[in-house]
Design a protein around this motif. Structure first.
Motif, PDB file in Angstrom:
ATOM      1  N   GLY A  61       0.804  -1.216   0.000  1.00  0.00           N
ATOM      2  CA  GLY A  61       0.000   0.000   0.000  1.00  0.00           C
ATOM      3  C   GLY A  61       0.840   1.270   0.000  1.00  0.00           C
ATOM      4  O   GLY A  61       0.365   2.336  -0.400  1.00  0.00           O
ATOM      5  N   LYS A  62       2.088   1.163   0.442  1.00  0.00           N
ATOM      6  CA  LYS A  62       2.977   2.334   0.496  1.00  0.00           C
ATOM      7  C   LYS A  62       3.928   2.397  -0.705  1.00  0.00           C
ATOM      8  O   LYS A  62       4.691   3.348  -0.846  1.00  0.00           O
ATOM      9  N   ALA A  63       3.886   1.385  -1.573  1.00  0.00           N
ATOM     10  CA  ALA A  63       4.875   1.285  -2.656  1.00  0.00           C
ATOM     11  C   ALA A  63       4.817   2.472  -3.618  1.00  0.00           C
ATOM     12  O   ALA A  63       5.855   2.973  -4.064  1.00  0.00           O
ATOM     13  N   ALA A  64       3.616   2.954  -3.948  1.00  0.00           N
ATOM     14  CA  ALA A  64       3.496   4.071  -4.903  1.00  0.00           C
ATOM     15  C   ALA A  64       4.085   5.345  -4.301  1.00  0.00           C
ATOM     16  O   ALA A  64       4.804   6.092  -4.986  1.00  0.00           O
ATOM     17  N   ALA A  65       3.809   5.604  -3.017  1.00  0.00           N
ATOM     18  CA  ALA A  65       4.362   6.793  -2.357  1.00  0.00           C
ATOM     19  C   ALA A  65       5.888   6.698  -2.285  1.00  0.00           C
ATOM     20  O   ALA A  65       6.596   7.697  -2.470  1.00  0.00           O
ATOM     21  N   ILE A  66       6.398   5.492  -2.040  1.00  0.00           N
ATOM     22  CA  ILE A  66       7.848   5.294  -1.951  1.00  0.00           C
ATOM     23  C   ILE A  66       8.506   5.495  -3.317  1.00  0.00           C
ATOM     24  O   ILE A  66       9.586   6.089  -3.424  1.00  0.00           O
ATOM     25  N   LYS A  67       7.844   5.031  -4.366  1.00  0.00           N
ATOM     26  CA  LYS A  67       8.391   5.247  -5.719  1.00  0.00           C
ATOM     27  C   LYS A  67       8.514   6.746  -5.998  1.00  0.00           C
ATOM     28  O   LYS A  67       9.526   7.216  -6.520  1.00  0.00           O
ATOM     29  N   GLU A  68       7.480   7.526  -5.628  1.00  0.00           N
ATOM     30  CA  GLU A  68       7.521   8.982  -5.808  1.00  0.00           C
ATOM     31  C   GLU A  68       8.662   9.598  -4.995  1.00  0.00           C
ATOM     32  O   GLU A  68       9.408  10.452  -5.486  1.00  0.00           O
ATOM     33  N   LEU A  69       8.779   9.159  -3.739  1.00  0.00           N
ATOM     34  CA  LEU A  69       9.811   9.716  -2.856  1.00  0.00           C
ATOM     35  C   LEU A  69      11.208   9.461  -3.411  1.00  0.00           C
ATOM     36  O   LEU A  69      12.042  10.360  -3.446  1.00  0.00           O
ATOM     37  N   VAL A  70      11.460   8.244  -3.847  1.00  0.00           N
ATOM     38  CA  VAL A  70      12.823   7.853  -4.234  1.00  0.00           C
ATOM     39  C   VAL A  70      13.141   8.243  -5.682  1.00  0.00           C
ATOM     40  O   VAL A  70      14.262   8.652  -5.983  1.00  0.00           O
ATOM     41  N   GLU A  71      12.157   8.128  -6.578  1.00  0.00           N
ATOM     42  CA  GLU A  71      12.443   8.298  -8.008  1.00  0.00           C
ATOM     43  C   GLU A  71      11.752   9.502  -8.647  1.00  0.00           C
ATOM     44  O   GLU A  71      12.066   9.868  -9.778  1.00  0.00           O
ATOM     45  N   GLY A  72      10.817  10.129  -7.913  1.00  0.00           N
ATOM     46  CA  GLY A  72      10.065  11.239  -8.490  1.00  0.00           C
ATOM     47  C   GLY A  72      10.771  12.568  -8.292  1.00  0.00           C
ATOM     48  O   GLY A  72      11.808  12.665  -7.634  1.00  0.00           O
ATOM     49  N   GLU A  73      10.176  13.610  -8.887  1.00  0.00           N
ATOM     50  CA  GLU A  73      10.679  14.972  -8.686  1.00  0.00           C
ATOM     51  C   GLU A  73      10.103  15.517  -7.388  1.00  0.00           C
ATOM     52  O   GLU A  73       8.944  15.244  -7.072  1.00  0.00           O
ATOM     53  N   PRO A  74      10.874  16.320  -6.644  1.00  0.00           N
ATOM     54  CA  PRO A  74      10.317  16.914  -5.427  1.00  0.00           C
ATOM     55  C   PRO A  74       9.184  17.869  -5.776  1.00  0.00           C
ATOM     56  O   PRO A  74       9.353  18.745  -6.623  1.00  0.00           O
ATOM     57  N   ARG A  75       8.024  17.669  -5.159  1.00  0.00           N
ATOM     58  CA  ARG A  75       6.881  18.550  -5.423  1.00  0.00           C
ATOM     59  C   ARG A  75       5.924  18.507  -4.251  1.00  0.00           C
ATOM     60  O   ARG A  75       5.740  17.458  -3.624  1.00  0.00           O
ATOM     61  N   PRO A  76       5.281  19.651  -3.937  1.00  0.00           N
ATOM     62  CA  PRO A  76       4.392  19.735  -2.776  1.00  0.00           C
ATOM     63  C   PRO A  76       3.205  18.775  -2.838  1.00  0.00           C
ATOM     64  O   PRO A  76       2.644  18.436  -1.798  1.00  0.00           O
ATOM     65  N   GLU A  77       2.831  18.328  -4.050  1.00  0.00           N
ATOM     66  CA  GLU A  77       1.705  17.393  -4.165  1.00  0.00           C
ATOM     67  C   GLU A  77       2.024  16.051  -3.499  1.00  0.00           C
ATOM     68  O   GLU A  77       1.129  15.287  -3.175  1.00  0.00           O
ATOM     69  N   VAL A  78       3.331  15.751  -3.358  1.00  0.00           N
ATOM     70  CA  VAL A  78       3.760  14.532  -2.647  1.00  0.00           C
ATOM     71  C   VAL A  78       4.730  14.994  -1.558  1.00  0.00           C
ATOM     72  O   VAL A  78       5.943  15.079  -1.780  1.00  0.00           O
ATOM     73  N   PRO A  79       4.196  15.356  -0.377  1.00  0.00           N
ATOM     74  CA  PRO A  79       5.028  16.016   0.638  1.00  0.00           C
ATOM     75  C   PRO A  79       6.331  15.290   0.961  1.00  0.00           C
ATOM     76  O   PRO A  79       7.352  15.932   1.197  1.00  0.00           O
ATOM     77  N   ALA A  80       6.324  13.951   0.959  1.00  0.00           N
ATOM     78  CA  ALA A  80       7.536  13.203   1.334  1.00  0.00           C
ATOM     79  C   ALA A  80       8.710  13.498   0.410  1.00  0.00           C
ATOM     80  O   ALA A  80       9.873  13.348   0.810  1.00  0.00           O
ATOM     81  N   THR A  81       8.440  13.955  -0.827  1.00  0.00           N
ATOM     82  CA  THR A  81       9.541  14.188  -1.763  1.00  0.00           C
ATOM     83  C   THR A  81      10.455  15.322  -1.317  1.00  0.00           C
ATOM     84  O   THR A  81      11.576  15.454  -1.800  1.00  0.00           O
ATOM     85  N   VAL A  82      10.016  16.138  -0.367  1.00  0.00           N
ATOM     86  CA  VAL A  82      10.868  17.203   0.178  1.00  0.00           C
ATOM     87  C   VAL A  82      12.136  16.613   0.797  1.00  0.00           C
ATOM     88  O   VAL A  82      13.171  17.287   0.879  1.00  0.00           O
TER      89      VAL A  82
END
Length: 247
Positions: free
Chosen positions: A205-226
């Motif tokens: 259930g957390k895999a999509a958020a983790i993919k964003e955090l580790v491989e995505g661009e930092p953006r406020p829409e996904v707070p963890a990416t900060v």
């Protein structure tokens, strides 16, 4: 808005939840042995339960440690079984030699919540800041109760909970109607001042958020990416939470 230098995240993947939890505990135990009066930032929720169990099982003394929790529901008294204070009592406070006066958590029933937020920030500063902050991550990428779109320089404040967050937390209450609509949370600006951050995630259930955090661009829409802007963040995962990562 935060920008500037991005740092490589340290990502560690473990076979299962128990190994991930033990690794998180080992990092905190090592710090406490080096610095017995360490200041810890602590989370609630199902993810850190194994971490707390491993910390307790180690027998490490927390007698001089100071703790600051990430958040608390607005309007829930500490005696309510689903308050985060009650959670911490069950998970950690009552099972270790932590001293009650060293355990800090926002007061969800404060007469003036905004003043309570200012007081909490001041208490963290007076303690010398957080040595290690342990974080979970929401399905929508929230950290603490900083929901998507939260300002990256926000301090401890009152926030409205996203409907998805209230639904996710409804399992702890008799019905979603009982889940508070607001909470007090450390802001992202406060979180980013911790000297070291450990982010724990387990389950598909957390895999999509983790993919964003580790491989995505930092953006406020996904707070963890900060956290890509934090110089010392370790992401500890079980295999299921890491299942969407490229490596």
């Amino acid at each position: 808005m935060m920008h500037g230098k991005r740092y490589p995240l340290t990502v560690e993947v473990f076979a299962d939840y128990k190994q991930m939890s033990q690794r998180a505990a080992d990092i905190v135990i090592e710090l406490v042995k080096e610095k017995p009066d360490a200041v810890l930032g602590l989370p609630t929720g199902s993810t850190p339960l194994g971490f707390y169990d491993a910390l307790v099982a180690s027998g490490v003394s927390l007698a001089r440690v100071r703790t600051f929790n990430l958040d608390e529901y607005l309007g829930l008294p500490r005696t309510h079984p689903e308050s985060y204070y009650a959670f911490m009592k069950r998970a950690l406070y009552d099972r270790t030699d932590l001293r009650p006066e060293n355990c800090h958590i926002p007061d969800g029933t404060a007469a003036d919540p905004d003043e309570e937020c200012r007081r909490y920030e001041e208490a963290i500063r007076a303690a010398g800041g957080l040595d290690i902050l342990v974080l979970g991550v929401g399905h929508n990428g929230h950290i603490g109760f900083n929901e998507p779109g939260s300002s990256w320089d926000a301090r401890t404040r009152v926030v409205e909970l996203a409907e998805s967050t209230r639904k996710a937390n409804a399992r702890f209450f008799n019905s979603i109607d009982e889940v508070p609509r607001k909470a007090i949370t450390m802001g992202i600006g406060t979180i980013m001042e911790a000297r070291r951050i450990l982010l724990l995630a387990s389950g598909e259930g957390k895999a999509a958020a983790i993919k964003e955090l580790v491989e995505g661009e930092p953006r406020p829409e996904v707070p963890a990416t900060v956290l890509q802007y934090h110089p010392d963040t370790s992401v500890l995962l079980d295999a299921a939470a890491a299942s969407l990562l490229r490596r």
